[in-house]
Motif scaffolding. Structure first.
Motif, PDB file in Angstrom:
ATOM      1  N   LEU A  44       0.837  -1.201   0.000  1.00 24.73           N
ATOM      2  CA  LEU A  44       0.000   0.000   0.000  1.00 24.73           C
ATOM      3  C   LEU A  44       0.874   1.255   0.000  1.00 24.73           C
ATOM      4  CD1 LEU A  44      -2.806   1.301   0.135  1.00 24.73           C
ATOM      5  CD2 LEU A  44      -2.640   1.151   2.628  1.00 24.73           C
ATOM      6  N   ARG A  45       1.942   1.242   0.780  1.00 30.07           N
ATOM      7  CA  ARG A  45       2.862   2.389   0.796  1.00 30.07           C
ATOM      8  C   ARG A  45       3.455   2.621  -0.598  1.00 30.07           C
ATOM      9  NH1 ARG A  45       3.832   0.098   5.942  1.00 30.07           N
ATOM     10  NH2 ARG A  45       3.665   1.633   7.610  1.00 30.07           N
ATOM     11  N   SER A  46       3.907   1.564  -1.222  1.00 30.95           N
ATOM     12  CA  SER A  46       4.528   1.664  -2.543  1.00 30.95           C
ATOM     13  C   SER A  46       3.532   2.154  -3.598  1.00 30.95           C
ATOM     14  CB  SER A  46       5.088   0.295  -2.936  1.00 30.95           C
ATOM     15  OG  SER A  46       5.609   0.325  -4.222  1.00 30.95           O
ATOM     16  N   VAL A  47       2.342   1.578  -3.607  1.00 38.57           N
ATOM     17  CA  VAL A  47       1.322   1.965  -4.591  1.00 38.57           C
ATOM     18  C   VAL A  47       0.893   3.414  -4.370  1.00 38.57           C
ATOM     19  CG1 VAL A  47      -1.046   1.507  -5.359  1.00 38.57           C
ATOM     20  CG2 VAL A  47       0.528  -0.386  -4.987  1.00 38.57           C
ATOM     21  N   THR A  48       0.785   3.827  -3.114  1.00 39.64           N
ATOM     22  CA  THR A  48       0.402   5.213  -2.802  1.00 39.64           C
ATOM     23  C   THR A  48       1.421   6.183  -3.378  1.00 39.64           C
ATOM     24  OG1 THR A  48      -0.720   4.537  -0.778  1.00 39.64           O
ATOM     25  CG2 THR A  48      -0.064   6.847  -0.947  1.00 39.64           C
ATOM     26  N   ARG A  49       2.691   5.909  -3.157  1.00 36.47           N
ATOM     27  CA  ARG A  49       3.741   6.775  -3.718  1.00 36.47           C
ATOM     28  C   ARG A  49       3.625   6.852  -5.240  1.00 36.47           C
ATOM     29  NH1 ARG A  49       7.445   8.263   0.063  1.00 36.47           N
ATOM     30  NH2 ARG A  49       7.674   6.924   1.880  1.00 36.47           N
ATOM     31  N   ASN A  50       3.412   5.709  -5.892  1.00 33.15           N
ATOM     32  CA  ASN A  50       3.329   5.677  -7.354  1.00 33.15           C
ATOM     33  C   ASN A  50       2.112   6.441  -7.876  1.00 33.15           C
ATOM     34  OD1 ASN A  50       5.654   4.144  -7.462  1.00 33.15           O
ATOM     35  ND2 ASN A  50       4.562   2.209  -7.609  1.00 33.15           N
ATOM     36  N   VAL A  51       0.957   6.258  -7.237  1.00 33.65           N
ATOM     37  CA  VAL A  51      -0.264   6.933  -7.688  1.00 33.65           C
ATOM     38  C   VAL A  51      -0.130   8.448  -7.535  1.00 33.65           C
ATOM     39  CG1 VAL A  51      -2.703   7.317  -7.095  1.00 33.65           C
ATOM     40  CG2 VAL A  51      -1.822   4.992  -7.352  1.00 33.65           C
ATOM     41  N   LEU A  52       0.374   8.899  -6.404  1.00 32.33           N
ATOM     42  CA  LEU A  52       0.500  10.341  -6.189  1.00 32.33           C
ATOM     43  C   LEU A  52       1.616  10.936  -7.043  1.00 32.33           C
ATOM     44  CD1 LEU A  52      -0.268  10.624  -2.391  1.00 32.33           C
ATOM     45  CD2 LEU A  52      -1.752  11.098  -4.321  1.00 32.33           C
ATOM     46  N   ARG A  53       2.677  10.173  -7.294  1.00 29.06           N
ATOM     47  CA  ARG A  53       3.740  10.652  -8.184  1.00 29.06           C
ATOM     48  C   ARG A  53       3.168  10.863  -9.597  1.00 29.06           C
ATOM     49  NH1 ARG A  53       7.424   6.575  -8.069  1.00 29.06           N
ATOM     50  NH2 ARG A  53       8.193   7.353  -6.077  1.00 29.06           N
ATOM     51  N   ALA A  54       2.293   9.966 -10.035  1.00 30.51           N
ATOM     52  CA  ALA A  54       1.669  10.097 -11.347  1.00 30.51           C
ATOM     53  C   ALA A  54       0.792  11.351 -11.417  1.00 30.51           C
ATOM     54  CB  ALA A  54       0.843   8.857 -11.667  1.00 30.51           C
ATOM     55  N   ARG A  55       0.297  11.799 -10.278  1.00 32.89           N
ATOM     56  CA  ARG A  55      -0.507  13.036 -10.206  1.00 32.89           C
ATOM     57  C   ARG A  55       0.370  14.272 -10.098  1.00 32.89           C
ATOM     58  NH1 ARG A  55      -5.263  12.289  -5.766  1.00 32.89           N
ATOM     59  NH2 ARG A  55      -6.529  10.779  -6.888  1.00 32.89           N
TER      60      ARG A  55
END
Length: 95
Positions: A44-55
């Motif tokens: 969840l930590r990793s996916v959160t970073r990736n999703v927000l980085r894409a934003r």
């Protein structure tokens, strides 16, 4: 300067196969699932970073907490979207 955000987590376990699902309802694209609950929190930590980085946002810290009432939440410290420089630091427009 990072801003603080807190998102409630919805954690469910399948009655069929025992797999865990973690949903962040405020961010519908954030869902992780699998058989091992402890591994899911790291994912969840990793996916959160990736999703927000894409934003266009940079996550500086993530903390996942579970309070006595068994409610889970994810606290984020995020540098809002904009141009970032080396190591994700905010660029100063007036140099």
């Amino acid at each position: 300067m990072p801003e603080f955000r807190r998102y409630p987590l919805r954690v469910e376990q399948s009655k069929l196969d025992g797999w865990w699902f973690v949903f962040v309802d405020a961010l519908p694209e954030l869902v992780v699932f699998g058989p091992n609950y402890d591994d899911l929190l790291g994912r969840l930590r990793s996916v959160t970073r990736n999703v927000l980085r894409a934003r266009g946002e940079t996550v500086t810290d993530i903390e996942i907490t579970i309070v006595e009432s068994s409610e889970a939440a994810m606290a984020l410290w995020v540098v809002p979207g904009g141009k970032t420089g080396v190591m994700g630091t905010q660029l100063n427009g007036a140099l």
